[in-house]
Design an enzyme around this catalytic site. Structure first.
Site, mmCIF file in Angstrom:
data_model
loop_
_atom_site.group_PDB
_atom_site.id
_atom_site.type_symbol
_atom_site.label_atom_id
_atom_site.label_comp_id
_atom_site.label_asym_id
_atom_site.label_seq_id
_atom_site.Cartn_x
_atom_site.Cartn_y
_atom_site.Cartn_z
ATOM 1 N N HIS A 175 13.659 -3.225 -15.216
ATOM 2 C CA HIS A 175 12.405 -3.221 -15.968
ATOM 3 C C HIS A 175 11.863 -1.803 -16.025
ATOM 4 O O HIS A 175 11.891 -1.078 -15.029
ATOM 5 C CB HIS A 175 11.379 -4.139 -15.289
ATOM 6 C CG HIS A 175 10.214 -4.499 -16.152
ATOM 7 N ND1 HIS A 175 9.224 -3.595 -16.476
ATOM 8 C CD2 HIS A 175 9.874 -5.658 -16.771
ATOM 9 C CE1 HIS A 175 8.326 -4.179 -17.248
ATOM 10 N NE2 HIS A 175 8.686 -5.431 -17.438
ATOM 11 N N GLY A 182 -7.023 12.289 -11.909
ATOM 12 C CA GLY A 182 -5.977 12.728 -10.997
ATOM 13 C C GLY A 182 -5.342 14.045 -11.405
ATOM 14 O O GLY A 182 -5.734 14.674 -12.388
ATOM 15 N N PRO A 183 -4.323 14.461 -10.650
ATOM 16 C CA PRO A 183 -3.675 15.753 -10.894
ATOM 17 C C PRO A 183 -2.913 15.767 -12.212
ATOM 18 O O PRO A 183 -2.529 14.722 -12.746
ATOM 19 C CB PRO A 183 -2.726 15.902 -9.697
ATOM 20 C CG PRO A 183 -2.464 14.500 -9.241
ATOM 21 C CD PRO A 183 -3.738 13.741 -9.502
ATOM 22 N N SER A 242 3.926 13.024 -9.369
ATOM 23 C CA SER A 242 4.467 12.970 -8.019
ATOM 24 C C SER A 242 5.811 12.259 -8.061
ATOM 25 O O SER A 242 5.919 11.170 -8.621
ATOM 26 C CB SER A 242 3.519 12.215 -7.092
ATOM 27 O OG SER A 242 4.178 11.822 -5.906
ATOM 28 N N LYS A 254 5.501 8.916 -6.190
ATOM 29 C CA LYS A 254 4.494 7.947 -6.625
ATOM 30 C C LYS A 254 4.506 7.677 -8.123
ATOM 31 O O LYS A 254 4.108 6.609 -8.573
ATOM 32 C CB LYS A 254 3.100 8.433 -6.223
ATOM 33 C CG LYS A 254 2.912 8.616 -4.722
ATOM 34 C CD LYS A 254 1.550 9.213 -4.409
ATOM 35 C CE LYS A 254 1.376 9.458 -2.915
ATOM 36 N NZ LYS A 254 0.063 10.100 -2.619
ATOM 37 N N GLY A 255 4.925 8.663 -8.930
ATOM 38 C CA GLY A 255 4.879 8.513 -10.366
ATOM 39 C C GLY A 255 3.453 8.579 -10.878
ATOM 40 O O GLY A 255 2.622 9.326 -10.358
#
Length: 351
Positions: free
Chosen positions: A142, A231-232, A236, A239-240
Site C-alpha cells: 500500500h 513542521g520542518p 525525516s 518518520k516520513g
C-alpha cells in the site's frame, strides 16, 4: 486476552478490553455483516446525543506485535474520554487503521486550557507510532508517505465540519512543532480546501519505489516538493511525513480481483474512479494484495450517493470484460451510524 480481527491477517494482536474490534463485508443482500460483541442498552432508555467527532489514523505497520502493543496502549490511554472503536490490520499492506471517537469538548481533566480529548488521543497515537516504527524498515503493498501516513477527522452526531477542521489544524501544528515531522493539511483543514488526492499526487504517493508493486524503506529525496503546513521543511528518513485533514464521512471499501496482474487491477480502478470517468465521488487504486490476488481499493467520498453495492457491481463488470472474477468486497470500518451507536454504548457502560 488477545483478539484478532476475523478478516485481518493473523499477526494482529490487540487487547479486547480496549476497543470494539470490527470487520465488515458486503453480504448477498447488500448490507453489512458486522462482527462485534456489544452490550444492549436498557430497553426504553433514552440518551441525548452529544456533539461527536471521529479521528481515523493509518499507521504503516501491521507485523510487529511490540509496535502494535505500544500504539494500542496510547490509543486506549484516554478512555473513556476518547474511545478506540476499531482497529483494522492488513498484513499485505503492512498497515493498520485506528478509529478514535470522542465528544468535541469536555474531558479536560479539570484543566480548562487542556486540548480536547480527541486532540490528545490522536497526538498520543502519532507519537507512539513514531517512536515504535521505523519507516526505513517498512515494506508493504500500500502506498504511504510516513510512519503515520494519514490522519482524517470527521464530524459525527451534532458536530460541524468547521469544528473538526479546527481540531485537525491544532493537531497538525502539535505534530509539526513537538514531534518535528513535516505535516500537510487537506480538506476543510486547508485554507484552500486542497484534496487528499492532490497533495498525495504532489508528494509522489502513488508511485511504488520497489519491484513487485511495493513501497519499501524511506524516500531517497532530501527535500520536499511542496512546503509543509507545519513542521520542518526537510523529511525525516525514519518518520516520513504526515497528511492530516477534515472532511465529511468517507467509507473505505475494497474489492478483491482474482489475478496477480496489478496492471489489470489498475485498469479497473481507473475506470471505476470519477477521475477516470467512472462513478461519481469514488476514488480507487489497483494494488497487489498477496499471492495471485489484487484489490481495487476505494474511497467512497459520498457513500449516500454512491455506495458499496454500486462499486461492487462496477468492478465486477469491468473485471468480467477482462475475463477476471472478483471476490466479495469488504469495508475496513463501521458505518458512521454504527460508530455513534458503539460510542454511546461505551459511554453508557463507563458511566
Amino acid at each position: 486476552m488477545l483478539l484478532r480481527c476475523p478478516l485481518s491477517p493473523p499477526r494482529f494482536p490487540l487487547r479486547q478490553e480496549n476497543f470494539f474490534c470490527c470487520c465488515h463485508r458486503l453480504d448477498a443482500g447488500g448490507g453489512r455483516d458486522v462482527i462485534v460483541a456489544t452490550a444492549r442498552r436498557e430497553e426504553g432508555k433514552k440518551m441525548v446525543r452529544p456533539a461527536l467527532a471521529c479521528c481515523k489514523l493509518y499507521v504503516s505497520e501491521a507485523r510487529s506485535a511490540a509496535a502494535l502493543r505500544a500504539i494500542e496502549r496510547a490509543a486506549a490511554a484516554l478512555r473513556p474520554a476518547a474511545v478506540l472503536l476499531n482497529a483494522f490490520a492488513d498484513d499485505a499492506y503492512n498497515r493498520v487503521g485506528y478509529t478514535l471517537v470522542s465528544r468535541l469538548s469536555g474531558g479536560g481533566g479539570g484543566d480548562s486550557e487542556a486540548p480536547p480529548p480527541l486532540h490528545r488521543a490522536a497526538f498520543g497515537v502519532v507519537k507512539a507510532a513514531l517512536e515504535a516504527v521505523d519507516l526505513g524498515a517498512h515494506a508493504g503493498a500500500h502506498p504511504r508517505l510516513g510512519v503515520v501516513d494519514h490522519v482524517a477527522f470527521h464530524p459525527l452526531a451534532g458536530a460541524r465540519l468547521d469544528d473538526v477542521a479546527a481540531l485537525a489544524r491544532a493537531v497538525a501544528a502539535d505534530i509539526g512543532d513537538k514531534l518535528q515531522v513535516p505535516t500537510y493539511l487537506y480538506g476543510a483543514a486547508h485554507s484552500e480546501g486542497r484534496t487528499l488526492a492532490s497533495i498525495r499526487r504532489q508528494l509522489g504517493y502513488f508511485t511504488p519505489n520497489s519491484p513487485g508493486e511495493q513501497w519499501r524503506g524511506a524516500p531517497e529525496a532530501s527535500t520536499l516538493p511542496v512546503p509543509p503546513d507545519a513542521g520542518p521543511g526537510t523529511p525525516s528518513r525514519s518518520k516520513g511525513v504526515v497528511v492530516i485533514g477534515a472532511t465529511a464521512w468517507v467509507d473505505n471499501y475494497n474489492v478483491p480481483v482474482h489475478t496477480g496482474d496489478v496492471g489489470a487491477a489498475k485498469k479497473i480502478a481507473r475506470a471505476v474512479s470519477e477521475r477516470g470517468g467512472g462513478l461519481r465521488s469514488v476514488q480507487a487504486m489497483g494494488l497487489a494484495h498477496g499471492e495471485g490476488v489484487t484489490e481495487v481499493a476505494c474511497n467512497l467520498l459520498d457513500p449516500a450517493r454512491v455506495g458499496a453495492e454500486q462499486v461492487q457491481e462496477k468492478v465486477r463488470q469491468l473485471a468480467a470484460a477482462q475475463g477476471l472474477a472478483v471476490g466479495k468486497g469488504y469495508f475496513t470500518d463501521f458505518s458512521q451510524e454504527k460508530i455513534v451507536e458503539l460510542y454511546l454504548q461505551s459511554a453508557g457502560a463507563e458511566a
